[in-house]
Design an enzyme around this catalytic site. Structure first.
Site, short mmCIF file in Angstrom:
data_model
loop_
_atom_site.label_atom_id
_atom_site.label_comp_id
_atom_site.label_asym_id
_atom_site.label_seq_id
_atom_site.Cartn_x
_atom_site.Cartn_y
_atom_site.Cartn_z
N HIS A 286 50.25 16.60 7.12
CA HIS A 286 51.03 17.72 7.66
C HIS A 286 52.12 18.09 6.66
O HIS A 286 53.14 17.40 6.56
CB HIS A 286 51.65 17.31 8.99
CG HIS A 286 52.16 18.45 9.81
ND1 HIS A 286 53.08 19.34 9.33
CD2 HIS A 286 51.87 18.85 11.07
CE1 HIS A 286 53.36 20.23 10.27
NE2 HIS A 286 52.63 19.96 11.34
N HIS B 47 45.66 23.98 16.91
CA HIS B 47 46.44 24.06 15.68
C HIS B 47 46.81 22.65 15.23
O HIS B 47 47.36 21.87 16.00
CB HIS B 47 47.70 24.90 15.94
CG HIS B 47 48.65 24.92 14.79
ND1 HIS B 47 49.95 24.46 14.90
CD2 HIS B 47 48.51 25.35 13.51
CE1 HIS B 47 50.57 24.60 13.73
NE2 HIS B 47 49.71 25.14 12.88
#
Length: 446
Positions: free
Chosen positions: A188, A142
Protein backbone atom coordinates in the site's frame (compact mmCIF):
# COMPACT_ATOMS: atom_id res chain seq x y z
CA UNK A 1 14.53 8.28 21.52
CA UNK A 2 12.01 7.80 18.74
CA UNK A 3 9.57 6.24 21.19
CA UNK A 4 9.89 9.21 23.54
CA UNK A 5 9.31 11.61 20.67
CA UNK A 6 6.28 9.58 19.68
CA UNK A 7 4.86 9.66 23.23
CA UNK A 8 5.12 13.44 23.34
CA UNK A 9 3.73 13.77 19.81
CA UNK A 10 0.86 11.43 20.67
CA UNK A 11 -0.09 13.65 23.61
CA UNK A 12 0.16 16.84 21.52
CA UNK A 13 -1.69 15.28 18.62
CA UNK A 14 -4.51 14.06 20.85
CA UNK A 15 -5.02 17.63 22.03
CA UNK A 16 -4.71 19.43 18.70
CA UNK A 17 -6.06 17.20 15.92
CA UNK A 18 -9.67 16.45 15.19
CA UNK A 19 -10.35 14.55 12.02
CA UNK A 20 -12.56 16.27 9.51
CA UNK A 21 -14.59 13.07 9.38
CA UNK A 22 -15.95 13.91 12.83
CA UNK A 23 -14.18 11.15 14.75
CA UNK A 24 -13.07 12.01 18.29
CA UNK A 25 -9.48 11.53 19.40
CA UNK A 26 -8.62 10.26 22.86
CA UNK A 27 -5.22 9.76 24.47
CA UNK A 28 -5.90 6.32 25.93
CA UNK A 29 -6.33 4.34 22.71
CA UNK A 30 -3.22 2.17 22.51
CA UNK A 31 -5.05 -0.75 20.91
CA UNK A 32 -6.04 1.45 17.97
CA UNK A 33 -2.46 2.47 17.24
CA UNK A 34 -0.61 0.57 14.54
CA UNK A 35 3.13 0.37 15.03
CA UNK A 36 4.89 0.23 11.68
CA UNK A 37 8.47 -0.98 11.41
CA UNK A 38 10.98 -0.78 8.61
CA UNK A 39 12.89 1.92 6.83
CA UNK A 40 11.66 4.65 4.53
CA UNK A 41 12.93 4.46 0.98
CA UNK A 42 12.27 6.48 -2.14
CA UNK A 43 9.71 9.22 -2.42
CA UNK A 44 6.37 8.37 -0.85
CA UNK A 45 3.42 10.46 -2.09
CA UNK A 46 1.91 11.23 1.31
CA UNK A 47 -0.42 13.82 -0.17
CA UNK A 48 -2.50 11.19 -1.99
CA UNK A 49 -1.36 12.30 -5.43
CA UNK A 50 -3.20 10.63 -8.30
CA UNK A 51 -1.07 7.91 -9.92
CA UNK A 52 -0.03 8.70 -13.45
CA UNK A 53 2.13 7.23 -16.16
CA UNK A 54 2.22 6.60 -19.87
CA UNK A 55 -1.23 6.11 -21.38
CA UNK A 56 -1.37 3.84 -24.39
CA UNK A 57 -3.25 4.91 -27.49
CA UNK A 58 -4.10 2.94 -30.60
CA UNK A 59 -4.92 4.39 -34.01
CA UNK A 60 -6.72 1.18 -34.97
CA UNK A 61 -7.61 -2.19 -33.52
CA UNK A 62 -4.94 -4.86 -33.36
CA UNK A 63 -5.96 -8.49 -33.67
CA UNK A 64 -4.31 -10.60 -30.98
CA UNK A 65 -5.90 -13.97 -31.71
CA UNK A 66 -8.91 -15.49 -33.42
CA UNK A 67 -11.15 -17.26 -30.95
CA UNK A 68 -14.49 -18.74 -31.92
CA UNK A 69 -16.66 -18.14 -28.91
CA UNK A 70 -20.21 -19.49 -29.10
CA UNK A 71 -22.54 -17.11 -30.89
CA UNK A 72 -25.39 -18.25 -28.65
CA UNK A 73 -25.69 -19.69 -25.19
CA UNK A 74 -26.49 -23.18 -26.35
CA UNK A 75 -29.27 -24.24 -24.01
CA UNK A 76 -30.25 -21.89 -21.20
CA UNK A 77 -33.14 -22.94 -19.00
CA UNK A 78 -34.32 -21.58 -15.68
CA UNK A 79 -36.40 -23.67 -13.31
CA UNK A 80 -38.02 -21.95 -10.36
CA UNK A 81 -38.97 -23.74 -7.16
CA UNK A 82 -40.20 -22.38 -3.85
CA UNK A 83 -36.73 -22.48 -2.31
CA UNK A 84 -34.23 -21.95 -5.11
CA UNK A 85 -33.50 -20.98 -8.66
CA UNK A 86 -31.48 -23.47 -10.67
CA UNK A 87 -30.10 -22.49 -14.05
CA UNK A 88 -28.55 -24.97 -16.43
CA UNK A 89 -25.86 -23.82 -18.82
CA UNK A 90 -25.00 -26.28 -21.54
CA UNK A 91 -23.17 -26.05 -24.83
CA UNK A 92 -19.93 -26.84 -26.56
CA UNK A 93 -17.20 -24.54 -27.73
CA UNK A 94 -14.67 -24.95 -30.48
CA UNK A 95 -11.77 -22.54 -30.34
CA UNK A 96 -9.07 -21.96 -32.89
CA UNK A 97 -6.33 -19.79 -31.46
CA UNK A 98 -3.56 -18.57 -33.75
CA UNK A 99 -0.25 -17.53 -32.23
CA UNK A 100 2.84 -16.23 -33.95
CA UNK A 101 6.30 -17.41 -32.97
CA UNK A 102 9.74 -17.68 -34.50
CA UNK A 103 8.65 -20.94 -36.10
CA UNK A 104 5.56 -19.46 -37.74
CA UNK A 105 1.88 -19.85 -36.90
CA UNK A 106 0.38 -22.65 -34.87
CA UNK A 107 -3.31 -23.48 -34.50
CA UNK A 108 -5.14 -25.71 -32.09
CA UNK A 109 -8.76 -26.81 -31.73
CA UNK A 110 -10.24 -27.56 -28.33
CA UNK A 111 -13.71 -28.90 -27.67
CA UNK A 112 -15.22 -28.06 -24.28
CA UNK A 113 -17.89 -30.42 -22.91
CA UNK A 114 -21.12 -29.06 -21.44
CA UNK A 115 -20.98 -27.85 -17.87
CA UNK A 116 -23.04 -29.54 -15.15
CA UNK A 117 -25.94 -27.87 -13.43
CA UNK A 118 -25.06 -24.98 -11.12
CA UNK A 119 -27.05 -23.01 -8.56
CA UNK A 120 -27.17 -19.21 -9.06
CA UNK A 121 -24.58 -18.93 -11.84
CA UNK A 122 -23.38 -15.80 -13.62
CA UNK A 123 -22.26 -13.84 -10.55
CA UNK A 124 -25.39 -14.71 -8.52
CA UNK A 125 -27.89 -13.49 -11.14
CA UNK A 126 -28.86 -15.89 -13.94
CA UNK A 127 -30.33 -12.90 -15.79
CA UNK A 128 -26.75 -11.74 -16.40
CA UNK A 129 -25.75 -14.90 -18.32
CA UNK A 130 -26.94 -13.47 -21.62
CA UNK A 131 -25.37 -10.06 -21.08
CA UNK A 132 -22.00 -8.94 -22.30
CA UNK A 133 -19.28 -8.46 -19.71
CA UNK A 134 -19.32 -4.79 -20.67
CA UNK A 135 -23.01 -4.49 -19.76
CA UNK A 136 -22.75 -5.55 -16.11
CA UNK A 137 -22.12 -3.63 -12.89
CA UNK A 138 -20.09 -5.26 -10.11
CA UNK A 139 -19.02 -4.14 -6.64
CA UNK A 140 -15.25 -3.72 -6.45
CA UNK A 141 -12.96 -3.96 -3.43
CA UNK A 142 -10.62 -0.98 -3.44
CA UNK A 143 -7.24 -2.27 -2.22
CA UNK A 144 -8.61 -5.76 -1.67
CA UNK A 145 -5.43 -7.34 -0.18
CA UNK A 146 -4.99 -4.70 2.50
CA UNK A 147 -6.81 -6.29 5.43
CA UNK A 148 -5.51 -5.89 8.96
CA UNK A 149 -7.40 -5.06 12.13
CA UNK A 150 -6.69 -1.51 13.28
CA UNK A 151 -4.16 -0.88 10.54
CA UNK A 152 -3.48 2.65 9.41
CA UNK A 153 -3.35 1.47 5.81
CA UNK A 154 -6.15 -1.11 5.63
CA UNK A 155 -9.08 -0.61 3.25
CA UNK A 156 -11.10 -3.77 3.84
CA UNK A 157 -12.35 -5.72 6.86
CA UNK A 158 -12.37 -9.22 5.39
CA UNK A 159 -9.93 -11.34 3.40
CA UNK A 160 -10.27 -12.03 -0.30
CA UNK A 161 -12.04 -15.37 0.17
CA UNK A 162 -14.71 -13.70 2.30
CA UNK A 163 -14.93 -10.87 -0.21
CA UNK A 164 -15.69 -13.29 -3.03
CA UNK A 165 -18.09 -15.34 -0.92
CA UNK A 166 -20.01 -12.17 -0.08
CA UNK A 167 -20.45 -11.28 -3.77
CA UNK A 168 -17.44 -9.14 -4.71
CA UNK A 169 -16.41 -9.85 -8.30
CA UNK A 170 -13.89 -7.05 -8.90
CA UNK A 171 -10.62 -7.00 -6.96
CA UNK A 172 -8.00 -4.27 -7.05
CA UNK A 173 -4.60 -3.97 -5.42
CA UNK A 174 -1.19 -2.37 -5.93
CA UNK A 175 1.87 -4.53 -6.55
CA UNK A 176 5.53 -3.60 -6.27
CA UNK A 177 8.90 -4.97 -5.26
CA UNK A 178 10.01 -4.39 -1.67
CA UNK A 179 13.47 -2.88 -1.24
CA UNK A 180 15.96 -5.68 -1.98
CA UNK A 181 13.01 -8.00 -2.62
CA UNK A 182 13.14 -10.76 -5.21
CA UNK A 183 9.41 -11.18 -5.83
CA UNK A 184 6.51 -8.73 -6.05
CA UNK A 185 4.27 -8.09 -3.05
CA UNK A 186 0.98 -6.30 -2.54
CA UNK A 187 2.08 -3.02 -0.95
CA UNK A 188 0.00 0.00 0.00
CA UNK A 189 1.87 3.05 -1.36
CA UNK A 190 5.08 1.68 0.18
CA UNK A 191 6.03 -1.78 1.36
CA UNK A 192 7.25 -0.08 4.56
CA UNK A 193 3.75 1.18 5.24
CA UNK A 194 1.76 -1.99 4.54
CA UNK A 195 3.15 -5.17 3.02
CA UNK A 196 0.33 -7.67 2.43
CA UNK A 197 2.76 -10.36 1.28
CA UNK A 198 3.76 -11.99 -2.02
CA UNK A 199 1.25 -11.66 -4.83
CA UNK A 200 1.37 -15.44 -5.32
CA UNK A 201 -0.31 -15.98 -1.94
CA UNK A 202 -3.27 -13.69 -2.65
CA UNK A 203 -3.62 -14.78 -6.29
CA UNK A 204 -3.48 -18.38 -5.15
CA UNK A 205 -6.47 -17.81 -2.87
CA UNK A 206 -8.37 -16.20 -5.76
CA UNK A 207 -7.49 -19.17 -7.99
CA UNK A 208 -8.77 -21.61 -5.36
CA UNK A 209 -12.06 -19.73 -5.13
CA UNK A 210 -12.45 -19.51 -8.91
CA UNK A 211 -11.73 -23.23 -9.23
CA UNK A 212 -14.45 -24.02 -6.68
CA UNK A 213 -16.98 -21.70 -8.36
CA UNK A 214 -16.97 -22.59 -12.09
CA UNK A 215 -19.92 -20.35 -12.96
CA UNK A 216 -18.59 -16.97 -11.86
CA UNK A 217 -16.47 -14.36 -13.63
CA UNK A 218 -13.91 -12.44 -11.56
CA UNK A 219 -11.92 -9.36 -12.54
CA UNK A 220 -8.52 -8.39 -11.11
CA UNK A 221 -6.99 -4.92 -11.54
CA UNK A 222 -3.30 -4.77 -10.64
CA UNK A 223 -1.75 -1.41 -9.89
CA UNK A 224 1.85 -1.25 -11.12
CA UNK A 225 3.31 0.45 -8.05
CA UNK A 226 6.90 0.41 -9.29
CA UNK A 227 5.94 1.13 -12.93
CA UNK A 228 7.92 -2.03 -13.65
CA UNK A 229 8.18 -3.96 -16.87
CA UNK A 230 5.48 -6.66 -16.76
CA UNK A 231 8.19 -9.22 -17.54
CA UNK A 232 9.06 -8.98 -13.85
CA UNK A 233 5.52 -9.72 -12.69
CA UNK A 234 4.39 -12.38 -15.14
CA UNK A 235 6.43 -15.34 -13.81
CA UNK A 236 4.92 -14.82 -10.38
CA UNK A 237 1.39 -14.47 -11.75
CA UNK A 238 1.93 -17.70 -13.69
CA UNK A 239 3.20 -19.43 -10.54
CA UNK A 240 -0.14 -18.78 -8.80
CA UNK A 241 -1.89 -21.03 -11.33
CA UNK A 242 -4.57 -18.47 -12.10
CA UNK A 243 -3.75 -18.31 -15.81
CA UNK A 244 -5.62 -21.55 -16.43
CA UNK A 245 -8.78 -19.44 -16.08
CA UNK A 246 -7.58 -16.25 -17.78
CA UNK A 247 -9.53 -14.43 -20.48
CA UNK A 248 -7.55 -13.37 -23.54
CA UNK A 249 -9.15 -10.59 -25.59
CA UNK A 250 -9.31 -11.03 -29.37
CA UNK A 251 -8.36 -7.40 -30.10
CA UNK A 252 -6.93 -4.28 -28.54
CA UNK A 253 -8.30 -1.91 -27.58
CA UNK A 254 -11.52 -3.60 -26.51
CA UNK A 255 -14.69 -1.61 -27.21
CA UNK A 256 -17.98 -2.33 -25.45
CA UNK A 257 -19.30 -4.59 -28.20
CA UNK A 258 -16.08 -6.62 -28.35
CA UNK A 259 -16.66 -8.27 -24.99
CA UNK A 260 -18.28 -11.72 -24.75
CA UNK A 261 -21.26 -12.59 -22.57
CA UNK A 262 -20.79 -14.09 -19.12
CA UNK A 263 -22.16 -17.40 -20.41
CA UNK A 264 -19.61 -17.46 -23.20
CA UNK A 265 -16.80 -16.83 -20.73
CA UNK A 266 -18.12 -19.53 -18.41
CA UNK A 267 -18.52 -22.13 -21.15
CA UNK A 268 -15.00 -21.49 -22.43
CA UNK A 269 -13.50 -21.49 -18.95
CA UNK A 270 -12.09 -17.98 -19.47
CA UNK A 271 -13.49 -16.59 -16.24
CA UNK A 272 -10.74 -14.32 -14.93
CA UNK A 273 -10.19 -10.91 -16.52
CA UNK A 274 -6.93 -9.22 -15.56
CA UNK A 275 -5.85 -5.61 -16.08
CA UNK A 276 -2.61 -3.73 -15.37
CA UNK A 277 -2.95 0.02 -14.98
CA UNK A 278 0.43 1.09 -16.40
CA UNK A 279 3.13 -0.38 -18.68
CA UNK A 280 1.09 -3.34 -19.96
CA UNK A 281 2.51 -5.15 -23.00
CA UNK A 282 -0.37 -6.56 -25.00
CA UNK A 283 1.90 -8.04 -27.66
CA UNK A 284 3.87 -10.14 -25.18
CA UNK A 285 1.05 -10.79 -22.69
CA UNK A 286 -2.36 -10.19 -24.31
CA UNK A 287 -4.15 -11.59 -21.24
CA UNK A 288 -2.66 -8.84 -19.03
CA UNK A 289 -4.76 -6.06 -20.49
CA UNK A 290 -3.91 -2.38 -20.44
CA UNK A 291 -6.53 -0.85 -18.18
CA UNK A 292 -6.83 2.61 -19.61
CA UNK A 293 -7.24 1.63 -23.25
CA UNK A 294 -10.30 -0.40 -22.22
CA UNK A 295 -11.54 1.48 -19.15
CA UNK A 296 -11.59 4.94 -17.60
CA UNK A 297 -11.91 6.03 -13.99
CA UNK A 298 -13.66 8.79 -12.10
CA UNK A 299 -11.53 10.93 -9.72
CA UNK A 300 -9.02 8.94 -7.67
CA UNK A 301 -9.22 9.05 -3.83
CA UNK A 302 -12.24 11.39 -3.90
CA UNK A 303 -12.68 14.09 -1.27
CA UNK A 304 -15.96 15.45 -2.66
CA UNK A 305 -18.99 13.60 -1.29
CA UNK A 306 -20.99 14.61 -4.36
CA UNK A 307 -18.71 12.25 -6.35
CA UNK A 308 -18.64 13.99 -9.75
CA UNK A 309 -18.78 11.40 -12.52
CA UNK A 310 -16.02 12.89 -14.66
CA UNK A 311 -13.18 11.21 -16.50
CA UNK A 312 -9.89 11.66 -14.66
CA UNK A 313 -7.78 8.84 -16.06
CA UNK A 314 -6.82 8.64 -18.83
CA UNK A 315 -6.69 12.45 -19.06
CA UNK A 316 -8.27 14.34 -21.96
CA UNK A 317 -10.25 11.33 -23.15
CA UNK A 318 -12.78 12.44 -25.82
CA UNK A 319 -16.39 11.88 -24.83
CA UNK A 320 -17.15 9.58 -27.75
CA UNK A 321 -14.28 7.31 -26.76
CA UNK A 322 -15.30 7.35 -23.09
CA UNK A 323 -18.78 6.19 -24.06
CA UNK A 324 -17.30 3.15 -25.81
CA UNK A 325 -15.24 1.91 -22.88
CA UNK A 326 -15.81 0.28 -19.52
CA UNK A 327 -15.69 2.68 -16.61
CA UNK A 328 -14.85 2.43 -12.93
CA UNK A 329 -16.53 4.68 -10.38
CA UNK A 330 -14.22 5.40 -7.43
CA UNK A 331 -16.46 5.71 -4.38
CA UNK A 332 -13.99 5.48 -1.50
CA UNK A 333 -14.47 8.81 0.27
CA UNK A 334 -11.34 10.29 1.85
CA UNK A 335 -10.61 13.01 4.38
CA UNK A 336 -7.58 15.29 4.21
CA UNK A 337 -5.52 15.67 7.37
CA UNK A 338 -2.52 17.95 7.94
CA UNK A 339 0.11 16.25 10.06
CA UNK A 340 3.77 17.12 10.61
CA UNK A 341 3.64 19.53 7.72
CA UNK A 342 2.31 16.85 5.38
CA UNK A 343 -1.13 16.64 3.86
CA UNK A 344 -2.33 13.05 3.90
CA UNK A 345 -5.55 11.33 2.90
CA UNK A 346 -7.29 8.82 5.14
CA UNK A 347 -10.57 6.93 4.60
CA UNK A 348 -13.54 8.88 5.95
CA UNK A 349 -14.41 6.02 8.27
CA UNK A 350 -17.17 7.69 10.25
CA UNK A 351 -19.00 8.45 7.00
CA UNK A 352 -18.86 4.89 5.65
CA UNK A 353 -22.43 3.99 6.58
CA UNK A 354 -23.57 6.92 4.46
CA UNK A 355 -20.98 6.55 1.71
CA UNK A 356 -21.84 2.89 1.10
CA UNK A 357 -25.59 3.30 1.54
CA UNK A 358 -28.12 2.36 -1.11
CA UNK A 359 -29.68 5.83 -1.16
CA UNK A 360 -29.35 9.33 0.22
CA UNK A 361 -26.97 12.25 -0.13
CA UNK A 362 -23.38 11.14 -0.65
CA UNK A 363 -24.42 7.49 -1.02
CA UNK A 364 -23.22 4.85 -3.44
CA UNK A 365 -26.74 4.62 -4.81
CA UNK A 366 -26.89 8.35 -5.50
CA UNK A 367 -23.48 8.44 -7.20
CA UNK A 368 -24.17 5.38 -9.36
CA UNK A 369 -27.50 6.81 -10.50
CA UNK A 370 -25.85 10.13 -11.35
CA UNK A 371 -23.22 8.33 -13.43
CA UNK A 372 -25.89 6.32 -15.21
CA UNK A 373 -27.82 9.46 -16.07
CA UNK A 374 -24.74 11.34 -17.23
CA UNK A 375 -23.26 8.59 -19.41
CA UNK A 376 -26.55 6.82 -20.37
CA UNK A 377 -25.20 3.56 -18.93
CA UNK A 378 -24.27 2.45 -15.40
CA UNK A 379 -20.69 2.14 -14.15
CA UNK A 380 -19.11 -1.27 -14.64
CA UNK A 381 -17.38 -1.12 -11.26
CA UNK A 382 -18.49 0.44 -7.97
CA UNK A 383 -15.11 0.64 -6.21
CA UNK A 384 -15.51 0.95 -2.42
CA UNK A 385 -13.66 0.70 0.89
CA UNK A 386 -15.05 -1.56 3.61
CA UNK A 387 -17.86 -2.98 1.49
CA UNK A 388 -19.50 -4.40 4.62
CA UNK A 389 -20.44 -0.92 5.81
CA UNK A 390 -23.61 0.79 4.62
CA UNK A 391 -27.11 1.53 5.78
CA UNK A 392 -27.19 -2.24 6.41
CA UNK A 393 -24.48 -4.91 5.91
CA UNK A 394 -24.07 -5.47 2.19
CA UNK A 395 -26.14 -2.53 0.96
CA UNK A 396 -23.52 -1.98 -1.75
CA UNK A 397 -24.79 -5.13 -3.47
CA UNK A 398 -28.30 -3.71 -3.61
CA UNK A 399 -26.92 -0.76 -5.58
CA UNK A 400 -25.22 -3.10 -8.07
CA UNK A 401 -28.45 -5.05 -8.56
CA UNK A 402 -30.30 -1.79 -9.17
CA UNK A 403 -27.74 -0.77 -11.80
CA UNK A 404 -28.12 -4.18 -13.44
CA UNK A 405 -31.91 -3.82 -13.40
CA UNK A 406 -32.38 -7.17 -11.64
CA UNK A 407 -34.31 -8.03 -8.50
CA UNK A 408 -31.96 -7.78 -5.56
CA UNK A 409 -31.29 -11.09 -3.83
CA UNK A 410 -30.29 -10.32 -0.25
CA UNK A 411 -27.62 -12.77 0.84
CA UNK A 412 -25.98 -13.24 4.26
CA UNK A 413 -23.29 -10.59 4.65
CA UNK A 414 -20.61 -10.01 5.62
CA UNK A 415 -17.54 -12.10 6.44
CA UNK A 416 -17.30 -15.68 7.63
CA UNK A 417 -18.90 -15.14 11.07
CA UNK A 418 -21.81 -13.14 12.37
CA UNK A 419 -19.46 -11.53 14.89
CA UNK A 420 -17.72 -9.81 12.02
CA UNK A 421 -20.24 -7.01 11.71
CA UNK A 422 -20.12 -6.34 15.42
CA UNK A 423 -16.37 -5.84 15.11
CA UNK A 424 -16.98 -3.37 12.30
CA UNK A 425 -19.29 -1.35 14.49
CA UNK A 426 -16.72 -1.29 17.28
CA UNK A 427 -13.71 -0.39 15.17
CA UNK A 428 -15.13 2.90 13.90
CA UNK A 429 -14.25 4.91 16.97
CA UNK A 430 -10.58 3.95 17.08
CA UNK A 431 -9.75 3.49 13.41
CA UNK A 432 -9.60 7.18 12.59
CA UNK A 433 -6.95 7.74 15.22
CA UNK A 434 -5.07 4.67 14.11
CA UNK A 435 -5.04 5.94 10.54
CA UNK A 436 -3.39 9.19 11.60
CA UNK A 437 -1.08 7.87 14.28
CA UNK A 438 0.06 5.01 12.09
CA UNK A 439 1.46 7.61 9.75
CA UNK A 440 3.07 9.38 12.71
CA UNK A 441 4.87 6.24 13.83
CA UNK A 442 5.99 5.49 10.30
CA UNK A 443 7.46 8.98 10.03
CA UNK A 444 9.37 8.52 13.29
CA UNK A 445 10.84 5.04 12.97
CA UNK A 446 13.70 4.00 10.74
Amino acid sequence: MALKRFTRLLWATSLSISLVTGQSIEQNTEEAITYLTGTKSGTIPLNGATPTGTYQTFSSKITLATTSLPTSLGVLTANYTETDLVTTLTGSVTSSVATTSTNGTASSTVSTPPRPTNTRPCNNYPELCERKYSNITEVGCHNSPFVRAGSAAANQQYNVTDQLNDGIRFLQGQIQFPVNGTQPHFCHTSCDLFDAGPITDWLGKVREWVSAHPYDVVTILLGNGNYSNPDLYVPWIERSGILQYIYTPPVIPMALEDWPTLAQMILTGQRVVMFLDYNANATAYPWLQDEFSAMWETPFDPLDDTFPCTVQRPPDLPEDQAKNRLYLMNHNLNAEVSLLGQSILVPAVSALNTTNAASGKGSLGMAAANCRDQWTRPPNVLNVDYYNYGDYPGSVFEVAARMNNVTFVKRPCCGSTSAGFRRVQGVERGLGLGLVLGWVVWMLVG
